[in-house]
Design a protein around this motif. Structure first.
Motif, PDB file in Angstrom:
ATOM      1  N   LYS C 215       0.855  -1.182   0.000  1.00 39.51           N
ATOM      2  CA  LYS C 215       0.000   0.000   0.000  1.00 39.51           C
ATOM      3  C   LYS C 215       0.892   1.232   0.000  1.00 39.51           C
ATOM      4  N   VAL C 216       0.536   2.234  -0.758  1.00 36.78           N
ATOM      5  CA  VAL C 216       1.204   3.530  -0.639  1.00 36.78           C
ATOM      6  C   VAL C 216       0.142   4.546  -0.246  1.00 36.78           C
ATOM      7  N   VAL C 217       0.377   5.257   0.826  1.00 39.58           N
ATOM      8  CA  VAL C 217      -0.601   6.234   1.317  1.00 39.58           C
ATOM      9  C   VAL C 217      -0.012   7.633   1.221  1.00 39.58           C
ATOM     10  N   ARG C 218      -0.760   8.537   0.618  1.00 40.82           N
ATOM     11  CA  ARG C 218      -0.359   9.949   0.565  1.00 40.82           C
ATOM     12  C   ARG C 218      -1.521  10.777   1.080  1.00 40.82           C
ATOM     13  N   GLU C 219      -1.473  11.037   2.360  1.00 40.01           N
ATOM     14  CA  GLU C 219      -2.594  11.753   2.985  1.00 40.01           C
ATOM     15  C   GLU C 219      -2.787  13.127   2.365  1.00 40.01           C
ATOM     16  N   ASP C 220      -1.687  13.747   1.963  1.00 42.08           N
ATOM     17  CA  ASP C 220      -1.778  15.104   1.415  1.00 42.08           C
ATOM     18  C   ASP C 220      -2.588  15.151   0.127  1.00 42.08           C
ATOM     19  N   LEU C 221      -2.705  14.003  -0.534  1.00 42.81           N
ATOM     20  CA  LEU C 221      -3.440  13.978  -1.798  1.00 42.81           C
ATOM     21  C   LEU C 221      -4.886  13.535  -1.622  1.00 42.81           C
ATOM     22  N   MET C 222      -5.178  13.073  -0.422  1.00 46.24           N
ATOM     23  CA  MET C 222      -6.519  12.525  -0.199  1.00 46.24           C
ATOM     24  C   MET C 222      -7.557  13.642  -0.073  1.00 46.24           C
ATOM     25  N   LYS C 223      -8.804  13.300  -0.431  1.00 51.47           N
ATOM     26  CA  LYS C 223      -9.880  14.285  -0.335  1.00 51.47           C
ATOM     27  C   LYS C 223     -10.810  13.904   0.795  1.00 51.47           C
TER      28      LYS C 223
END
Lengths: 116, 307, 223
Positions: C215-223
């Motif tokens: 999994k790769v998570v990028r919270e900054d890109l999440m809506k």
């Protein structure tokens, strides 16, 4: 020198055999053609350098596909000859016609299943 | 002593050591191992047991080692990283030590592509250098690869392989240096046919002072025929068989070639004894174990010392 | 890119033999670039299937469609309008595409028309080779930009093994030895002396496929 080409051979003209895509060859068989041959320039004499060599590879590829589908790959051939070789052109047309006669109608038209 | 190994005692006492190898059978017959062992009785200081060599399934090295140990031999457990991950490797190391196996030869192993199960999934969790370091850490620091302490350390004499004839030649000694730095106590080399190239390699070894940190056992495999020599030359990657040797075998009638092959092996051992930094020989007579005695005898290496 | 190659026709025909109404779905991403699953390949495969079926005297209706990407829910959604009229989807995207279609359209099966082979690039026209095994823990800065995990057939971090011969690997005389490539490159960079004697420790494989689906998570890109 008026030579008779067998009337069953329909000629499709192209600027260069390098223009032929594998889908053109396959679609002809899908349409129920009994046989097909590509007449390219002599090897080493392509005006566009390698058009006929690419055509050769594509014909070989489609022959493999035909075999996998159950169509005799002999129904597809590549020949190389020059524009000055009229009698050879007719000879090939006759040779190919004879070969296809022996093989009979395409299984795509008869619906009788794989022939190879 | 770092270990409980008889081989370590022989080498440390300054004797020119003799080791050989047994390839386990492709079946569950313990007699196959015992028969091969019998041929080596009184001839060797320790005997290697291969670990599914050339990636062909055979009886396990560990159980074959135990069969030989029961006969009074000092076995060297060969272990490849091809088939085991670090969990299985460390577990087998503990098991081997518990059963009284005192030596391990750390190898990467031949790729399964050329073996009898090319469909197998390989492991290669560690490489041979990392395996050496793992055994050393278990023995000397009493630690597993994860850094955790273990209860009773496995007192193993750690071996590694070196191939002076593989490419690129210029890194071959450096790679040996890496294995020594990782913790190898002894080295067994690939079969030597090209003595010139081996001398050149040994000179670099001595120049780097590696012979003072590790015991080097030079590999010798007798050639049975011209056919075998050609096969070794052309088909086995990293093998160097000079044309003169092939010509020499070709020069005698077919039925005399095995005898000539043994003669060559004896001469090779005699020359190896004279090379600075060589501490012993590792005679690998592949499916021809009965010739090891003749070679050791011919080279003046019998009888073996009591240590 | 993700490189794929078409499955043998025999296998595809066997896979779809129960269906007479079929979507052949291509992808304009990686598989189009490596000529395995783009618009052209959709046309060709559909024609081949129809040809084979005509030979059996059993027609098949094929919807030919090529999505922008099959690894993105937004584009996958584009089949919604007509998917109900068909019995199966034959996807010639990579394995991701097939699975996205399967997750998205629960009523009918999604079938793979290609074998997803590796992450690599084009060496020349018609030739693609592997470069990355997605181990999740890149060491290229230590090995001169040449991947030991991918290029060495044993994934050695301290190579080369004794099977390296004339610059080639023991598995095949056509395959370059990955470690020979690394050594040559380190020399080119003037890093050989400094790097080669360093022993690389056992690799942490928990970032590789060994740890289950990643999994790769990028919270900054999440809506």
């Amino acid at each position: 020198m008026r030579l008779d080409c067998p009337p069953n051979v329909k000629i499709i003209r192209l600027p260069c055999t390098g223009r032929i895509d594998t889908i053109h060859l396959l679609r002809a068989f899908e349409g129920g053609i009994d046989g097909l041959y590509v007449a390219g320039c002599l090897e080493g004499e392509c005006h566009f350098l390698t058009g006929n060599l690419q055509a050769k590879r594509r014909v070989e590829y489609v022959k493999g596909v035909l075999k996998a589908l159950g169509i005799n790959p002999e129904r597809l051939q590549m020949y190389n000859l020059s524009a000055a070789m009229g009698s050879r052109f007719v000879e090939i047309a006759r040779e190919m016609t004879e070969r296809i006669r022996q093989l009979g109608p395409s299984p795509v038209r008869t619906g009788k299943g794989r022939e190879v | 002593m770092k270990s409980s190994s008889r081989l370590e005692r022989v080498l440390t006492a300054g004797h020119f050591a003799v080791t050989s190898e047994c390839g386990p059978p492709r079946g569950a017959d313990p007699e196959a191992i015992r028969r091969k062992g019998e041929l080596l009785r009184g001839v060797v200081d320790a005997v290697n047991v291969t670990d599914c060599q050339t990636a062909v399934v055979r009886m396990s090295s560990l159980s074959s080692c135990l069969l030989l140990k029961e006969m009074g031999f000092e076995p060297i457990l060969q272990m490849v990283t091809r088939d085991r991950n670090r969990i299985a490797i460390q577990s087998d190391i503990l098991g081997a030590a518990a059963l009284g196996i005192n030596n391990i030869l750390c190898l990467t192993g031949d790729h399964q592509r050329a073996g009898d199960h090319p469909q197998a999934k390989n492991v290669f969790d560690l490489d041979s250098v990392q395996l050496i370091a793992a055994v050393k850490a278990m023995r000397d620091e009493g630690r597993f690869l994860n850094g955790e302490e273990l209860t009773v350390p496995p007192k193993l004499f750690i071996g590694a392989a070196a191939n002076p004839f593989a490419d690129p030649f210029e890194i071959r000694v450096l790679r040996l240096a890496k294995k020594v730095a990782a913790g190898a106590d002894f080295i067994q080399t690939q079969c030597i046919y090209n003595l010139e190239r081996f001398r050149e390699w040994m000179k670099q070894v001595v120049d780097m002072g590696l012979h003072e940190k590790v015991f080097i056992l030079a590999g010798v495999t007798p050639l049975k025929s011209v056919g075998m020599a050609r096969y070794m030359k052309n088909m086995v990657p990293g093998m160097d068989v000079p044309d003169e040797l092939i010509a020499r075998l070709k020069g005698v009638p077919k039925e005399k070639q095995p005898e000539e092959g043994v003669k060559i092996a004896i001469e090779t051992v005699q020359q190896l004894k004279e090379i600075e930094g060589v501490s012993g020989v590792h005679i690998m007579a592949i499916e021809w174990e009965e010739k090891v005695r003749e070679i050791a005898e011919g080279a003046g290496l019998l009888s073996r010392p009591e240590v | 890119m993700v490189v794929a190659e078409q499955k043998p026709f025999e296998e595809i025909l066997e896979m779809i033999k129960a269906y007479d109404r079929l979507i052949v779905a291509g992808c304009k991403g990686c598989v189009a670039v490596c000529a395995a699953g783009g618009e052209k390949e959709v046309r060709f495969l559909a024609s081949a299937i129809r040809t084979a079926r005509k030979m059996e005297g059993r027609e098949v209706e094929i919807k030919e469609v090529t999505l922008e990407r099959q690894c993105d829910p937004e584009y996958v959604e584009q089949l919604r309008a007509f998917v109900g009229e068909y019995q199966a989807i034959l996807s010639i995207a990579c394995g991701v595409g097939v699975q996205y279609l399967a997750e998205h359209y629960r009523e009918i099966p999604a079938l793979p028309g290609v074998n997803t082979t590796f992450v690599g690039g084009a060496e020349k026209q018609g030739l693609w080779t592997e470069r990355c095994q997605c181990c999740g823990n890149c060491v290229l800065h230590l090995t001169g930009g040449i991947c030991p995990i991918t290029r060495c057939s044993k994934s050695l971090l301290n190579g080369p093994c004794g099977g390296s011969s004339g610059g080639k690997c023991e598995i095949d005389p056509e395959v370059p030895c990955g470690w020979q490539l690394i050594i040559d490159r380190l020399k080119e960079l003037g890093e050989f002396e400094r790097r080669y004697l360093e022993i690389l420790p056992p690799k942490d494989w928990s970032t590789s496929r060994d740890g289950g689906p990643r999994k790769v998570v990028r919270e900054d890109l999440m809506k």
